[in-house]
Design a protein around this motif. Sequence first.
Motif, mmCIF file in Angstrom:
data_model
loop_
_atom_site.group_PDB
_atom_site.id
_atom_site.type_symbol
_atom_site.label_atom_id
_atom_site.label_comp_id
_atom_site.label_asym_id
_atom_site.label_seq_id
_atom_site.Cartn_x
_atom_site.Cartn_y
_atom_site.Cartn_z
ATOM 1 N N TYR A 22 40.384 14.426 28.867
ATOM 2 C CA TYR A 22 41.392 15.459 28.822
ATOM 3 C C TYR A 22 41.746 16.784 29.003
ATOM 4 O O TYR A 22 42.218 17.367 30.067
ATOM 5 N N ASP A 23 40.023 17.113 29.700
ATOM 6 C CA ASP A 23 39.988 18.324 30.629
ATOM 7 C C ASP A 23 40.141 18.361 32.106
ATOM 8 O O ASP A 23 40.010 18.388 33.173
ATOM 9 N N SER A 24 40.083 16.629 32.454
ATOM 10 C CA SER A 24 40.197 16.259 33.890
ATOM 11 C C SER A 24 41.377 16.306 34.469
ATOM 12 O O SER A 24 41.477 16.974 35.353
ATOM 13 N N PHE A 25 42.015 16.872 33.635
ATOM 14 C CA PHE A 25 43.623 17.330 34.416
ATOM 15 C C PHE A 25 43.970 18.067 34.777
ATOM 16 O O PHE A 25 43.687 19.014 34.392
ATOM 17 N N GLN A 26 44.577 18.480 36.378
ATOM 18 C CA GLN A 26 45.154 19.112 36.942
ATOM 19 C C GLN A 26 45.981 20.904 35.998
ATOM 20 O O GLN A 26 46.730 19.949 35.192
ATOM 21 N N GLU A 27 45.376 21.820 35.579
ATOM 22 C CA GLU A 27 46.288 22.470 35.443
ATOM 23 C C GLU A 27 47.959 22.729 36.031
ATOM 24 O O GLU A 27 48.557 22.569 36.967
ATOM 25 N N GLY A 28 49.296 22.842 34.388
ATOM 26 C CA GLY A 28 49.958 22.319 34.835
ATOM 27 C C GLY A 28 50.634 20.612 34.855
ATOM 28 O O GLY A 28 52.248 20.340 34.898
ATOM 29 N N ASP A 29 49.525 19.846 34.796
ATOM 30 C CA ASP A 29 49.368 18.327 34.346
ATOM 31 C C ASP A 29 50.754 18.120 33.466
ATOM 32 O O ASP A 29 49.858 17.321 32.434
ATOM 33 N N ILE A 30 51.681 16.913 33.506
ATOM 34 C CA ILE A 30 52.414 16.871 32.001
ATOM 35 C C ILE A 30 52.024 15.722 31.735
ATOM 36 O O ILE A 30 51.932 15.740 30.543
ATOM 37 N N ARG A 31 51.243 14.811 32.439
ATOM 38 C CA ARG A 31 50.691 13.721 32.111
ATOM 39 C C ARG A 31 49.521 14.177 31.006
ATOM 40 O O ARG A 31 48.987 12.375 30.232
ATOM 41 N N ARG A 32 48.504 15.245 30.865
ATOM 42 C CA ARG A 32 47.402 15.437 30.033
ATOM 43 C C ARG A 32 47.906 15.443 28.571
ATOM 44 O O ARG A 32 47.343 14.281 27.951
ATOM 45 N N ASP A 33 49.150 15.282 28.659
ATOM 46 C CA ASP A 33 49.740 15.411 26.668
ATOM 47 C C ASP A 33 50.595 14.725 26.813
ATOM 48 O O ASP A 33 50.134 13.879 25.485
ATOM 49 N N ALA A 34 50.734 14.202 27.584
ATOM 50 C CA ALA A 34 51.648 12.541 27.931
ATOM 51 C C ALA A 34 50.276 11.121 27.381
ATOM 52 O O ALA A 34 50.959 10.219 27.107
ATOM 53 N N THR A 35 49.258 11.304 27.952
ATOM 54 C CA THR A 35 48.625 10.362 27.491
ATOM 55 C C THR A 35 47.695 11.226 26.896
ATOM 56 O O THR A 35 47.108 9.753 26.056
ATOM 57 N N ALA A 36 46.828 11.818 26.064
ATOM 58 C CA ALA A 36 46.375 12.204 24.963
ATOM 59 C C ALA A 36 46.699 13.338 24.417
ATOM 60 O O ALA A 36 46.556 14.697 24.493
#
Length: 490
Positions: A312-326
């Motif tokens: 979860y923390d590895s995603f860059q700020e503003g990357d919509i893939r974070r919440d779509a993934t985890a």
Amino acid sequence: MKNTYKWFLFMSLWIFTACDSLLDIDPEFTQDAENFFNTEEDFNRAIIGVYDMMQPAYLNIWIGEIASDNSIAGGESVNDSRGLHEIESMTHGGVNDELRAVMRVNYTGIARANYIFENQDKLDFPGKSVILAEAKMMRAYFYFNLVNYFGDMPLIVDRRLSINEISNTPRTPKTEVYQQIEADLNEAKEVLPATANEIGRLTSGAAKALLGKALLYQSKYAEAAAVLGELIDGNQGGYGLFSDYTTLFYATNQNVAEDVFTIQFSGLQGGDYGCLTCLNGNAAVGFHSIRLYNGPLYADGNSYNLPTQDLYDSFQEGDIRRDATALNLDEFIAAQPNAADITYAIGGGGHTGFFNNKYIKRLDERGLPDDDLTSPLNYRVIRWADVLLMAAEAFQRSGNDGRARTELNKVRSRVSMPAINSSGDALYQSILNERRFELSGEGYRFFDLVRTGQAADRINGFEVGKHELFPIPQVEIDLAGGVWSQNPRY
């Protein structure tokens, strides 16, 4: 593949029931081939039997994530699918139900494909060449799984193996198995159509994508770049990136232009907990879902394969893939107007607060009657974003940074992330990072870390020289009469 065609070939359940021999379909001489492969319909039924053995893809999703830094096993307790917990902690050995299932499922698929080739000359009819090409591609897929899990594996081509031969069949060197994989895919891509006339059937684009992946996994970068570049530049299949990543893994957005190689599922029951490989639905989805959840959008499940805080923390700020993934469950609940009324339970097998938001059960996507086992969500073996990232890696490793940046930035542009302008090793690492951002939750992470030499730095408990491969199931070594040696240090 439409599941109305789902057919369990003669040997459907041999793998887990009557026969305890890995490479044999049924006891010797019980197959009555004289009464089969005499009509075009027989061949069509047989190829559906091969497609059927791709459906236990939940194993790849689980193990490819849980063995990495992306997920923990989760579940009701540490004794609930103990094999997955052992894989998570890197304490797995030769007795592991999940790893044994991987080996047996893939060899069953190979046996079914080989049964077709054993009888290919019995009848000629229009379209037979396509059926044989489908069988070759699926055989390549099954062998690709086996060599990446276990390394050297017995290579059996175009025939079934008698039970009397098993004790004399050694493990074939991985390089030779890859040669067969490449040969099958090179032949298949020349015969398969660019677009299928039935949803779920294999295409030339799928064969090229899998060939590019097989070459990449062998560090044959220039060859992989040529195959994947040809696929991208020609694009006869009309592939492209789906516009909205946040809904890409919804059931309503299946079989879209992004789907290159997809395993089809339906909401029908098929099997049960006693035979997960018999299911018509995607078993991973119910297992991934939220334990005893009562609230909007999602349905309850078994809390397996839970994403980590590190992912979860590895995603860059503003990357919509974070919440779509985890899915950050507590954050999701807090944002709901009836947050106080929403409840869920925590399993004793571990809890991270996150759930796999790609393969998760949603209220309007449940199958019947047991919706833990009947998800209609397809498994995307290779999607177009993966093709672009594999191409980026292959081009960069073979000295073409410019083309590598082009393919990488197509993926980033889709989710409105800034372009990468680096070169050399920095660009290479950006591509590998992008694979994590784009593909996490889909079962690739462990194998990416291993093949790029980064597993020891990322996976707790990973031992170099041991954990690059999984152990050969001990029972299979015993059944082979001790001819098969165990993988190093197991």
